[in-house]
Structure formats: structure tokens, C-alpha cells
Design a protein around this motif. Structure first.
Motif, PDB file in Angstrom:
ATOM      1  N   GLY A 112      -5.167   3.422  -6.903  1.00 31.68           N
ATOM      2  CA  GLY A 112      -4.417   2.180  -6.818  1.00 31.68           C
ATOM      3  C   GLY A 112      -4.920   1.115  -7.771  1.00 31.68           C
ATOM      4  O   GLY A 112      -6.088   1.100  -8.144  1.00 31.68           O
TER       5      GLY A 112
ATOM      6  N   GLY B 175       0.815  -1.216   0.000  1.00 32.79           N
ATOM      7  CA  GLY B 175       0.000   0.000   0.000  1.00 32.79           C
ATOM      8  C   GLY B 175       0.843   1.258   0.000  1.00 32.79           C
ATOM      9  O   GLY B 175       1.927   1.303   0.576  1.00 32.79           O
TER      10      GLY B 175
ATOM     11  N   HIS C 168      -0.143   0.103  -6.935  1.00 38.33           N
ATOM     12  CA  HIS C 168      -0.315  -0.645  -5.687  1.00 38.33           C
ATOM     13  C   HIS C 168      -1.718  -0.389  -5.153  1.00 38.33           C
ATOM     14  O   HIS C 168      -2.644  -0.237  -5.922  1.00 38.33           O
ATOM     15  N   THR C 169      -1.859  -0.354  -3.848  1.00 36.58           N
ATOM     16  CA  THR C 169      -3.115   0.037  -3.214  1.00 36.58           C
ATOM     17  C   THR C 169      -2.983   1.490  -2.794  1.00 36.58           C
ATOM     18  O   THR C 169      -2.022   1.853  -2.121  1.00 36.58           O
TER      19      THR C 169
ATOM     20  N   TYR D 242      -4.933  -2.116  -6.959  1.00 35.31           N
ATOM     21  CA  TYR D 242      -5.628  -3.095  -6.131  1.00 35.31           C
ATOM     22  C   TYR D 242      -6.725  -2.459  -5.292  1.00 35.31           C
ATOM     23  O   TYR D 242      -7.309  -3.113  -4.439  1.00 35.31           O
ATOM     24  N   GLY D 243      -6.983  -1.206  -5.501  1.00 41.08           N
ATOM     25  CA  GLY D 243      -8.016  -0.480  -4.766  1.00 41.08           C
ATOM     26  C   GLY D 243      -7.566   0.936  -4.482  1.00 41.08           C
ATOM     27  O   GLY D 243      -6.379   1.189  -4.269  1.00 41.08           O
ATOM     28  N   ASN D 244      -8.506   1.845  -4.515  1.00 37.31           N
ATOM     29  CA  ASN D 244      -8.213   3.252  -4.248  1.00 37.31           C
ATOM     30  C   ASN D 244      -8.308   3.546  -2.756  1.00 37.31           C
ATOM     31  O   ASN D 244      -9.118   2.932  -2.053  1.00 37.31           O
TER      32      ASN D 244
END
Length: 93
Positions: A76, A17, A47-48, A78-80
Motif C-alpha cells: 500500500g 484500505g 491505498h492501504t 499509505y502502509g502495507n
């Protein structure tokens, strides 16, 4: 006109992250200029994304343009990151 930034950094790991935004706390009579005040989360879509930080400002008069104070979450793969918090106490522009 300078900027005040407490933004999160970028990660160097493969699926780690990014850093979260920090904290900015300003108490002043007059807030002016054209710079930015930010506590955004780190993010480069690899990344995240890191979460946004916190911005608190108290003033009597301001001429800072709208949109120049942010605490956005980072982007990101893998997720914001989630947006942070902006609290402003003062006379409207």
C-alpha cells in the motif's frame, strides 16, 4: 493444475484500505499439483494494503512446490498490510 485463492480485493476509495485475505482450510490425504493456495491481502500500492488471511492445511503426503502457499499482506501507498498465518500439518515434502 488449478489454484485455491481467498485473496482480498482492491479498494476504489481515494485513501481507503484494500480487502484482507480470507480463510482456506484443507484436510486431505494427498496434496499435489503445481497450483497455488493463497489468502493474500489486496494491494496495488495506491491505498492501504489489506492484511493477509489464514491458511490451514493437514495432509498425509504432498508434492506441492515450496512457496506455493502464501498469506502475504498487500502493498500500500499509505502502509502495507501485515502477513497472515500459514499452518501446515503433515509429512514434509
Amino acid at each position: 493444475d488449478g489454484s485455491i485463492r481467498a485473496d482480498g480485493g482492491l479498494s476504489s476509495g481515494s485513501a481507503s484500505g484494500d480487502g484482507s485475505g480470507g480463510t482456506v482450510n484443507i484436510v486431505t490425504e494427498t496434496l499435489s499439483g503445481t497450483g497455488f493456495i493463497t489468502a493474500n491481502g489486496g494491494g496495488n500500492r495506491r491505498h492501504t494494503g489489506g492484511g493477509g488471511g489464514r491458511v490451514a492445511i493437514s495432509y498425509s503426503a504432498s508434492s506441492l512446490p515450496d512457496g506455493h502457499i502464501t498469506s502475504a499482506g498487500g502493498a500500500g501507498n499509505y502502509g502495507n498490510g501485515q502477513d497472515g498465518t500459514v499452518v501446515i500439518n503433515g509429512v514434509q515434502q
